[in-house]
Design an enzyme around this catalytic site. Structure first.
Site, mmCIF file in Angstrom:
data_model
loop_
_atom_site.group_PDB
_atom_site.id
_atom_site.type_symbol
_atom_site.label_atom_id
_atom_site.label_comp_id
_atom_site.label_asym_id
_atom_site.label_seq_id
_atom_site.Cartn_x
_atom_site.Cartn_y
_atom_site.Cartn_z
ATOM 1 N N HIS A 99 59.121 70.841 90.709
ATOM 2 C CA HIS A 99 58.222 71.634 91.555
ATOM 3 C C HIS A 99 56.992 72.039 90.739
ATOM 4 O O HIS A 99 57.097 72.284 89.534
ATOM 5 C CB HIS A 99 58.954 72.880 92.073
ATOM 6 C CG HIS A 99 58.176 73.586 93.134
ATOM 7 N ND1 HIS A 99 57.163 74.474 92.838
ATOM 8 C CD2 HIS A 99 58.219 73.511 94.486
ATOM 9 C CE1 HIS A 99 56.638 74.916 93.974
ATOM 10 N NE2 HIS A 99 57.267 74.348 94.988
ATOM 11 N N GLY B 209 51.386 77.901 99.175
ATOM 12 C CA GLY B 209 51.307 79.357 99.228
ATOM 13 C C GLY B 209 49.898 79.882 99.451
ATOM 14 O O GLY B 209 49.621 81.059 99.283
ATOM 15 N N GLY C 28 57.194 79.811 101.831
ATOM 16 C CA GLY C 28 57.099 81.125 102.471
ATOM 17 C C GLY C 28 57.769 81.212 103.837
ATOM 18 O O GLY C 28 58.540 82.142 104.108
ATOM 19 N N GLU D 107 53.405 67.555 97.507
ATOM 20 C CA GLU D 107 52.883 68.904 97.679
ATOM 21 C C GLU D 107 51.577 69.063 96.898
ATOM 22 O O GLU D 107 51.602 69.309 95.688
ATOM 23 C CB GLU D 107 53.884 69.934 97.140
ATOM 24 C CG GLU D 107 55.250 69.856 97.782
ATOM 25 C CD GLU D 107 56.014 71.170 97.638
ATOM 26 O OE1 GLU D 107 56.363 71.749 98.675
ATOM 27 O OE2 GLU D 107 56.244 71.632 96.500
ATOM 28 N N SER E 288 52.140 75.244 102.681
ATOM 29 C CA SER E 288 51.697 76.047 103.818
ATOM 30 C C SER E 288 52.120 75.481 105.183
ATOM 31 O O SER E 288 51.373 75.579 106.162
ATOM 32 C CB SER E 288 50.180 76.275 103.771
ATOM 33 O OG SER E 288 49.828 76.982 102.587
ATOM 34 N N ASN F 169 62.643 76.118 100.499
ATOM 35 C CA ASN F 169 62.637 76.478 99.077
ATOM 36 C C ASN F 169 62.422 77.990 99.005
ATOM 37 O O ASN F 169 61.306 78.463 99.189
ATOM 38 C CB ASN F 169 61.506 75.717 98.379
ATOM 39 C CG ASN F 169 61.354 76.138 96.926
ATOM 40 O OD1 ASN F 169 62.205 76.855 96.379
ATOM 41 N ND2 ASN F 169 60.276 75.704 96.295
ATOM 42 N N TRP F 170 63.510 78.704 98.787
ATOM 43 C CA TRP F 170 63.414 80.167 98.800
ATOM 44 C C TRP F 170 62.771 80.730 97.533
ATOM 45 O O TRP F 170 62.490 81.912 97.454
ATOM 46 C CB TRP F 170 64.817 80.789 98.973
ATOM 47 C CG TRP F 170 65.445 80.539 100.312
ATOM 48 C CD1 TRP F 170 64.964 79.739 101.322
ATOM 49 C CD2 TRP F 170 66.677 81.090 100.790
ATOM 50 N NE1 TRP F 170 65.836 79.767 102.391
ATOM 51 C CE2 TRP F 170 66.891 80.584 102.097
ATOM 52 C CE3 TRP F 170 67.624 81.959 100.242
ATOM 53 C CZ2 TRP F 170 68.011 80.928 102.857
ATOM 54 C CZ3 TRP F 170 68.737 82.292 100.994
ATOM 55 C CH2 TRP F 170 68.921 81.785 102.288
ATOM 56 N N LYS F 171 62.603 79.881 96.529
ATOM 57 C CA LYS F 171 62.014 80.322 95.249
ATOM 58 C C LYS F 171 62.784 81.533 94.724
ATOM 59 O O LYS F 171 63.993 81.616 94.914
ATOM 60 C CB LYS F 171 60.515 80.575 95.409
ATOM 61 C CG LYS F 171 59.807 79.367 96.039
ATOM 62 C CD LYS F 171 58.316 79.449 96.017
ATOM 63 C CE LYS F 171 57.731 78.195 96.676
ATOM 64 N NZ LYS F 171 56.289 78.146 96.633
ATOM 65 N N GLU G 125 55.457 74.706 90.469
ATOM 66 C CA GLU G 125 55.576 75.991 89.766
ATOM 67 C C GLU G 125 56.328 75.804 88.451
ATOM 68 O O GLU G 125 56.013 76.455 87.447
ATOM 69 C CB GLU G 125 56.271 77.023 90.673
ATOM 70 C CG GLU G 125 55.309 77.517 91.750
ATOM 71 C CD GLU G 125 55.979 77.948 93.044
ATOM 72 O OE1 GLU G 125 57.202 78.182 93.055
ATOM 73 O OE2 GLU G 125 55.253 78.022 94.061
HETATM 74 P P1 PGA Z 1 54.645 77.206 100.802
HETATM 75 O O1 PGA Z 1 55.436 76.581 99.542
HETATM 76 O O2 PGA Z 1 55.264 76.633 102.032
HETATM 77 O O3 PGA Z 1 54.844 78.693 100.662
HETATM 78 O O4 PGA Z 1 53.214 76.769 100.646
HETATM 79 C C1 PGA Z 1 55.843 75.228 99.526
HETATM 80 C C2 PGA Z 1 56.572 74.940 98.235
HETATM 81 O O5 PGA Z 1 56.182 75.462 97.192
HETATM 82 O O6 PGA Z 1 57.553 74.160 98.213
#
Ligand code: PGA
Length: 253
Positions: A95, A173, A236, A167, A214, A10-12, A97
């Site tokens: 997600h 993150g 990340g 998640e 993470s 997931n490159w966001k 976010e």
């Molecule tokens: P992260 O993000 O690996 O940077 O913790 C995971 C995600 O939000 O899908």
């Protein structure tokens, strides 16, 4: 029934088109060389068209990070499921976010899931509890509620049409990953039985359930060693070619 592991990046909101092309140039041959794992890249929407041209004949799948449930119309800034399906096989939906920053509700997540499945896109449905909910011992209740609401009225003809990403929000993150054993227990006792209640035992065994939060080259093998964890949704570490390749290799066993 063995489930093929899926490692999704997931490159966001990272990477312009030229940066995305550079990263994929490095990733493509290296991911293609890893057997027994499906790789999925979810770049920003602007990179979907150029990357689909490159990944078209490859074993690497492409996914969007969101869509809107209406099929077309005056919805400035949005992309419909069929627009996404022109380039992608998958779409991340719900997600944390999107839920936290953009106020997406379980009902909206449900509409997006229905829209995705209607055009043959495979949703990667994200669920997970906050730190406060976790500390209050409410993780199981929150996750069950999110799954039941998001998957309301969803009919599947096969378990391969849906992917779940568990998640825990406090692990995204933050560098603070949940323990693999705790995740495995939660998937076995909460996620899989909720899916069985919705779709029946057999389909629930076919749906791939990923862990996200993470994940890095140092901890990936521990997660993938758990029987209920079918892969990872990586944030990340998916932006660094070396790391994403190493995580994918760990999933190949
Ligand atoms: P992260 O993000 O690996 O940077 O913790 C995971 C995600 O939000 O899908």
């Amino acid at each position: 029934m063995p489930r093929t592991p899926l490692v999704a990046g997931n490159w966001k909101m990272h990477k312009t088109v030229s940066e995305a092309l550079q990263l994929v140039e490095v990733l493509l041959p290296r991911l293609e060389a890893v057997s027994g794992v499906e790789s999925l890249l979810c770049p920003p929407s602007t990179a979907l068209m150029p990357l689909s041209a490159i990944l078209d004949k490859s074993r690497i799948a492409l996914g969007a990070q969101n869509l809107f449930w209406e099929s077309e119309g005056a919805f400035t800034g949005e992309l419909s499921a069929s627009m996404v399906a022109e380039f992608c096989q998958y779409v991340i939906i719900g997600h944390s976010e999107r839920r936290q920053i953009f106020g997406e509700t379980n009902d909206e997540v449900n509409r997006k899931i229905l829209a995705a499945i209607a055009v043959g896109l495979m949703p990667v449905l994200c669920v997970g509890e906050s730190l406060a909910e976790n500390e209050a011992g409410r993780a199981a209740e929150i996750i069950t509620g999110q799954l039941q609401a998001a998957l309301k009225d969803v009919a599947l003809s096969g378990g391969g049409q849906l992917v779940i990403a568990y998640e825990p929000i406090w692990a995204i993150g933050t560098g603070k990953a949940a323990t693999p054993e705790d995740i495995d227990t939660l998937l076995r006792n909460v996620v899989r039985p909720t899916l069985a209640g919705l779709f029946g035992e057999q389909l629930s065994q076919e749906v791939r359930v990923l862990y996200g939060g993470s994940v890095n080259p140092g901890n990936a093998a521990d997660f993938f060693g758990q029987p209920e964890i079918d892969g990872a949704l990586v944030g990340g570490a998916s932006l660094v070619a070396e790391d994403f390749v190493a995580i994918t290799q760990a999933a190949s066993g």
